[in-house]
Write an enzyme that holds these catalytic residues in place. Structure first.
Site, PDB file in Angstrom:
ATOM      1  N   ASP A 114       0.821  -1.207   0.000  1.00 51.99           N
ATOM      2  CA  ASP A 114       0.000   0.000   0.000  1.00 51.99           C
ATOM      3  C   ASP A 114       0.857   1.260   0.000  1.00 51.99           C
ATOM      4  O   ASP A 114       2.043   1.236   0.339  1.00 51.99           O
ATOM      5  CB  ASP A 114      -0.948   0.014   1.200  1.00 51.99           C
ATOM      6  N   GLU A 125       0.190  -1.291   5.651  1.00 46.52           N
ATOM      7  CA  GLU A 125       1.232  -0.845   6.582  1.00 46.52           C
ATOM      8  C   GLU A 125       1.104   0.640   6.889  1.00 46.52           C
ATOM      9  O   GLU A 125       1.342   1.075   8.026  1.00 46.52           O
ATOM     10  CB  GLU A 125       2.620  -1.145   5.990  1.00 46.52           C
TER      11      GLU A 125
END
Length: 412
Positions: A80, A175
């Site tokens: 991400d 994350e």
């Protein structure tokens, strides 16, 4: 495939995580990259590739040209990108043989990246820099790490003379919103220890990070027509401002560096009736971390006494802790990484992380996991860039780490 081509392919896929979502991954678009990675991992020969229902990807490389009795080493990165800045329609370009001058990212918008402001650029004169068009972030955090691990794996698989023990690979979602390790399956990974490849400048090795918490401050006001508001109106926005003014001025991240912690107001929204302030609280020192959290509680209690119970609702939650205590018993990981860097002509830079990483949570879950460089700079914004040569060096460093552990006993 070279690491540059991989990276450019990955950043073209939007993977912004969504802190308001309760799903995992928090955004379906992370699975688009995930699906592409699974297909690519299988195509280059990585074994036992899976993506679970939560979007976590696992794979492995069996030991090669050795007895395979050494430690099982994992390399991890996250898919991400930060919701702090747009990651949609990234239009990356390569500035070849950078000459040290200003880089015009977007002529129409007048967006320029200058070495006068970003001094790190001066280190890379003559190198090839991948930059944005000034309208999005780049995504080197952490698609550079993904590309570097994938390229390492392909190099090892294609080299008949490569020597390495069992290597584990994992790519995680979310994350950037603090959930990257929430549903991580250590039983699926089956590693002795690991490295996240999620750092910055080439040479960085990090095994200390912030203790971290989030604080959501909800202010309940009372609105009434301002013409008739005397002794009746309770302005949530003004009370929120009062809350913030009670925090130490110089514990603002704009005034901190190194091991200094901070309390950062990341978002403030609302109106007279109701306002919400979202903070992150950080400190490497646990005692100072607890003091910072306690200050939020004291301010909330004080303002509730002044304006009425329930005016301030404080939701204070720990996010992760300093991984140092979990990595310290395994300092061979730092030594091996530093030795690997020296073989590639890279000077190790051991620095504390002024942020967080999946490695922190994983370390406390039982997988000691320091963090290594990707080579990128200026993450989470339009001035993000990464030198191609730094990515290439990082791939070589990862290969060297794998090689060195092949000759070590499993209890290393």
């Amino acid at each position: 495939m070279k690491v540059k081509e991989r990276f450019l392919k990955y950043v073209a896929i939007e993977t912004t995580s969504d802190p308001t979502s309760e799903t995992c991954p928090s955004s379906a678009k992370q699975r688009v990259l995930g699906d592409a990675l699974v297909a690519e991992m299988q195509a280059i020969g990585i074994s036992n590739v899976t993506m679970d229902k939560n979007g976590y990807i696992y794979g492995e490389l069996p030991a090669k040209n050795c007895d395979g009795l050494g430690p099982k080493v994992a390399f991890l990165a996250h898919m991400d990108t930060s919701p702090d800045f747009s990651g949609k329609d990234v239009k990356a370009r390569v500035v070849e043989a950078y000459d040290g001058s200003d880089i015009v990212l977007n002529e129409a918008e007048g967006i320029v990246m200058s070495p006068k402001k970003f001094e790190s650029l001066e280190k890379y004169i003559g190198q090839d820099l991948i930059v944005t068009d000034g309208t999005t972030l780049l995504g080197a955090d952490d698609k550079a790490g993904v590309a570097e691990i994938m390229t390492m794996a392909e190099c090892l698989l294609n080299d008949p003379d490569a020597v390495h023990g069992p290597i584990k690979i994992a790519f995680t979602p979310d994350e950037e919103i603090g959930r990257g390790a929430d549903l991580f399956d250590l039983g699926q990974l089956k590693a002795d220890f690991g490295y996240t490849v999620d750092g910055g400048e080439i040479g960085e090795i990090e095994f200390e990070n912030f203790n971290a918490a989030s604080a959501i401050v909800t202010i309940n006001g009372s609105n009434i027509h301002p013409g008739y508001a005397k002794l009746k109106m309770k302005n949530a926005l003004l009370i929120g401002m009062a809350f913030h003014e009670m925090l130490p001025v110089f514990e603002n991240p704009a005034y901190t560096e190194g091991y200094e912690g901070f309390s950062h107001l990341n978002d403030f929204e609302g109106n007279v009736e109701k306002a919400v302030m979202r903070y992150i609280i950080r400190d490497h020192d646990m005692a100072k971390f607890e003091i910072k959290k306690a200050r939020f509680e004291r301010i909330a209690a004080y303002l509730n006494a002044e304006y009425g119970e329930g005016t301030i609702v404080l939701d204070l939650k720990d996010s992760y802790y300093n991984m140092r205590e979990k990595v310290a018993p395994h300092m061979h990981m730092i030594d091996v990484a530093a030795e690997a860097m020296h073989t590639q002509g890279v000077t190790p830079i051991v620095v504390p992380i002024r942020g967080g990483t999946d490695g922190s949570r994983l370390s406390f879950m039982g997988l000691p996991c320091p963090n290594l460089c990707t080579g990128g700079h200026n993450f989470h914004g339009k001035f993000e860039y990464i030198p191609v040569q730094s990515m290439t060096k990082t791939v070589s460093i990862l290969i060297e780490i794998a090689k060195r552990y092949a000759a070590m006993p499993s209890e290393a």
